[in-house]
Design an enzyme around this catalytic site. Structure first.
Site, mmCIF file in Angstrom:
data_model
loop_
_atom_site.group_PDB
_atom_site.id
_atom_site.type_symbol
_atom_site.label_atom_id
_atom_site.label_comp_id
_atom_site.label_asym_id
_atom_site.label_seq_id
_atom_site.Cartn_x
_atom_site.Cartn_y
_atom_site.Cartn_z
ATOM 1 C CB ALA A 194 -0.924 -0.011 1.216
ATOM 2 C CG HIS A 224 -1.062 -2.038 -4.666
ATOM 3 N ND1 HIS A 224 -1.815 -1.801 -3.536
ATOM 4 C CD2 HIS A 224 -1.609 -1.276 -5.646
ATOM 5 C CE1 HIS A 224 -2.760 -0.931 -3.816
ATOM 6 N NE2 HIS A 224 -2.664 -0.602 -5.100
ATOM 7 C CB CYS A 225 -2.697 -6.620 -1.635
ATOM 8 S SG CYS A 225 -1.301 -7.643 -1.135
ATOM 9 C CB ALA A 226 -2.654 -4.418 2.890
ATOM 10 C CB SER A 243 -0.559 -8.007 -4.810
ATOM 11 O OG SER A 243 0.363 -8.097 -3.745
#
Length: 198
Positions: free
Chosen positions: A58, A137-139, A145
């Site tokens: 993130a 992406h993710c967190a 991701s």
């Protein structure tokens, strides 16, 4: 010519048939071992894991200046939503970044597999544009991701699940949750059947 050489000339050389063992799909336990044992890459906010394909978190996704500096042209957010990584097309307005969002939970019971093909196509189409670079992406950049990037490599780069994991892990440590690994196993088996390698 001595007698040994004459015998060699008369006796045909017999080469054993090469045994090609069929692809053995990995078990969940062996995949988890692979993910934990082969940790060698450093975990930074963003890593290039395949030519022009980046995996990140993130923090990286929110740093528009850094993304532009890296030449990122497309952002795939696998943790989209108000209570997750709340970026979006609006967040990237005024930049050259194109956005694709998926509201996915990092939960073993969440069905991420329904997004494998559409997102893999989006990534492929973006990478086919000259000078394009894609961030997925993710967190944290290790589970949701990473799962999407693995699916892309399996679908469009013809990799097995193990090959895809090893390819990504050479550049970034990843750890998809057990439910996502099971979904990737299903994809791996389906792709191997379709290509006749199972």
């Amino acid at each position: 010519m001595d007698s040994l050489q004459k015998q060699e000339l008369r006796r045909p050389k017999i080469h054993g048939a090469v045994q090609v063992s069929p692809y053995q799909p990995p078990t969940l336990a062996s995949l988890q071992r692979l993910l934990w044992v082969r940790r060698t890459a450093t975990l930074t906010h963003i890593n290039e894991v395949w030519p022009n394909l980046f995996l990140g978190d993130a923090y990286a996704a929110r740093d528009k200046g850094r993304l532009i500096q890296l030449g990122i042209t497309h952002v795939v957010n696998v943790a989209a939503g108000k209570f997750q990584v709340d970026t979006g097309a609006k967040f990237y307005r005024g930049t050259p970044l194109e956005y694709y969002g998926i509201e996915a939970d990092d939960n073993p019971f969440f069905d991420l597999s329904v997004h494998f093909l559409p997102v893999a196509r989006y990534i492929r189409d973006a990478l086919n544009i000259p000078r394009s670079r894609v961030l997925v992406h993710c967190a944290m950049g290790v589970s949701r991701s990473a799962t999407i990037v693995l699916a892309f490599l399996m679908i469009f780069e013809n990799m097995t699940l193990v090959d895809a994991i090893q390819t990504v892990q050479a550049h970034r440590d990843i750890c998809p949750n057990s439910g996502f690994l099971r979904q990737l196993q299903v994809l791996d088996n389906r792709l191997r059947r379709e290509t006749g390698r199972l």
